[in-house]
Design a protein around this motif. Sequence first.
Motif, short mmCIF file in Angstrom:
data_model
loop_
_atom_site.label_atom_id
_atom_site.label_comp_id
_atom_site.label_asym_id
_atom_site.label_seq_id
_atom_site.Cartn_x
_atom_site.Cartn_y
_atom_site.Cartn_z
N SER A 1 0.83 -1.21 0.00
CA SER A 1 0.00 0.00 0.00
C SER A 1 0.86 1.26 0.00
N ILE A 2 1.99 1.21 0.71
CA ILE A 2 2.89 2.38 0.75
C ILE A 2 3.60 2.55 -0.59
N LEU A 3 4.09 1.44 -1.16
CA LEU A 3 4.85 1.51 -2.41
C LEU A 3 4.01 2.02 -3.57
N ILE A 4 2.73 1.60 -3.65
CA ILE A 4 1.91 2.07 -4.78
C ILE A 4 1.55 3.55 -4.60
N ALA A 5 1.39 4.00 -3.34
CA ALA A 5 1.16 5.43 -3.11
C ALA A 5 2.40 6.23 -3.52
N VAL A 6 3.58 5.69 -3.19
CA VAL A 6 4.84 6.35 -3.58
C VAL A 6 4.98 6.36 -5.10
N LEU A 7 4.55 5.28 -5.77
CA LEU A 7 4.61 5.21 -7.24
C LEU A 7 3.80 6.33 -7.88
N VAL A 8 2.54 6.49 -7.43
CA VAL A 8 1.67 7.54 -7.98
C VAL A 8 2.27 8.91 -7.70
N PHE A 9 2.76 9.10 -6.48
CA PHE A 9 3.37 10.38 -6.10
C PHE A 9 4.63 10.66 -6.91
N ALA A 10 5.45 9.62 -7.14
CA ALA A 10 6.70 9.80 -7.89
C ALA A 10 6.43 10.23 -9.33
N VAL A 11 5.37 9.67 -9.93
CA VAL A 11 5.06 10.00 -11.33
C VAL A 11 4.37 11.35 -11.46
N THR A 12 3.50 11.68 -10.50
CA THR A 12 2.67 12.88 -10.64
C THR A 12 3.20 14.10 -9.89
N GLY A 13 3.80 13.90 -8.72
CA GLY A 13 4.19 15.04 -7.89
C GLY A 13 5.66 15.36 -7.86
N VAL A 14 6.50 14.33 -7.91
CA VAL A 14 7.95 14.54 -7.77
C VAL A 14 8.53 15.45 -8.86
N ASN B 1 -3.60 18.69 -8.94
CA ASN B 1 -3.25 20.05 -8.56
C ASN B 1 -2.28 20.04 -7.37
N THR B 2 -1.82 21.21 -7.00
CA THR B 2 -0.81 21.32 -5.94
C THR B 2 -1.33 20.76 -4.62
N ALA B 3 -2.61 21.03 -4.31
CA ALA B 3 -3.19 20.53 -3.06
C ALA B 3 -3.14 19.01 -3.00
N SER B 4 -3.40 18.34 -4.13
CA SER B 4 -3.38 16.88 -4.15
C SER B 4 -1.97 16.33 -3.97
N VAL B 5 -0.97 17.07 -4.43
CA VAL B 5 0.43 16.65 -4.21
C VAL B 5 0.72 16.60 -2.71
N TYR B 6 0.31 17.66 -1.99
CA TYR B 6 0.50 17.68 -0.53
C TYR B 6 -0.31 16.58 0.15
N ASP B 7 -1.53 16.33 -0.37
CA ASP B 7 -2.37 15.28 0.22
C ASP B 7 -1.73 13.90 0.04
N MET B 8 -1.08 13.68 -1.12
CA MET B 8 -0.41 12.40 -1.33
C MET B 8 0.78 12.24 -0.38
N MET B 9 1.47 13.36 -0.09
CA MET B 9 2.55 13.32 0.90
C MET B 9 1.99 12.91 2.28
N ILE B 10 0.84 13.50 2.62
CA ILE B 10 0.21 13.17 3.90
C ILE B 10 -0.18 11.70 3.94
N LEU B 11 -0.76 11.19 2.85
CA LEU B 11 -1.17 9.78 2.78
C LEU B 11 0.03 8.86 3.01
N ILE B 12 1.14 9.15 2.34
CA ILE B 12 2.34 8.32 2.51
C ILE B 12 2.84 8.39 3.95
N ALA B 13 2.85 9.60 4.52
CA ALA B 13 3.35 9.78 5.89
C ALA B 13 2.49 9.02 6.90
N VAL B 14 1.15 9.13 6.78
CA VAL B 14 0.28 8.45 7.77
C VAL B 14 0.29 6.94 7.55
#
Length: 325
Positions: A109-122, A276-289
């Motif tokens: 669950s963490i790795l797939i969240a990181v995958l989406v974040f890496a492609v869209t937000g990083v 959008n930018t807000a969703s990038v921060y939300d994905m960071m929060i999801l990975i952190a929690v």
Amino acid sequence: MLALNVLLLVVGFAALVKGADFFVDGASALAKIFKVSGVIIGLTVISMGTSLPELAVSTSAALRGSNEIALSNVVGSNIFNLLVVLGVCAVIHAVPVDRVIIRRDFPISILIAVLVFAVTGVPSIVSGKLPALAMADNAGMVYRALGLTLLVLFVSYICYLIYDAKKHPTEEEEIKTMPLWKCALLIIAGVALIIAGGQAVVKSAVYIAQTFGMTETLIGLTVVALGTSLPELVTSIVAARKGEVEMAVGNVVGSNIFNILFILGVSSSIHPVAVNTASVYDMMILIAVSVMTWIFAIRGKSIGRLGGAVMLLCYIAATTFAIVR
């Protein structure tokens, strides 16, 4: 008009919850008629049924072009599942965590969240653009290629679960049998309610967001995410009050994996989803929690009342941040 849309939102949520309930009952009984094991039913039909509200909302949003709701509903539901559903359960009764979930499902669950974040937000972070963007500005995209990749990963994950269930069989759970015609009727009624409820929720949520000057991201992250997570929340609270919380973590983590791989995969395959930018921060929060909850589980092989209280406080902080940003 506002009151009518609020009523439509409530009715839509009710239709989603009842539709998912009908679908799970009918599909489980149908699978039993065709001699499908209870373990496989739980891993596929039940987990899919509890996530059908999120699927209906995100797919309806993608078809209507309301991409912000499609993504924020998935991210918001996953944050809500971890912090509120598990948090409330842990406060009521300590939640044990199966060793297999700690070793296999949590990391996935963490790795797939990181995958989406890496492609869209990083990319926007690496380029240095993110700090200069407003919260509503476009910071990336979930393109069809990523959506199809997520769907391939989803099929692979389900196939592995079925293989593992057959390799390590467990005690069968009794599922109430019913006539074939009743199974079909429940499935059809469930799907109809889910589709109608999903469309009602998206339409009314967009109107309410526009009326109060809220972004689609905010309302998808809070109101819509809470509403579509009602099946998981209600089921988990009832189980916790009875002291039957052994499967709570597995259900939540499994639902989160399903939300990202299947729901986001389907939504972005239908129509590329803007991030959008807000969703990038939300994905960071999801990975952190997600990492925080995993650590709680690793440390004591269970999530206790203190951990549950911390998780609920984190949700309040995350929601406050989403509102004031």
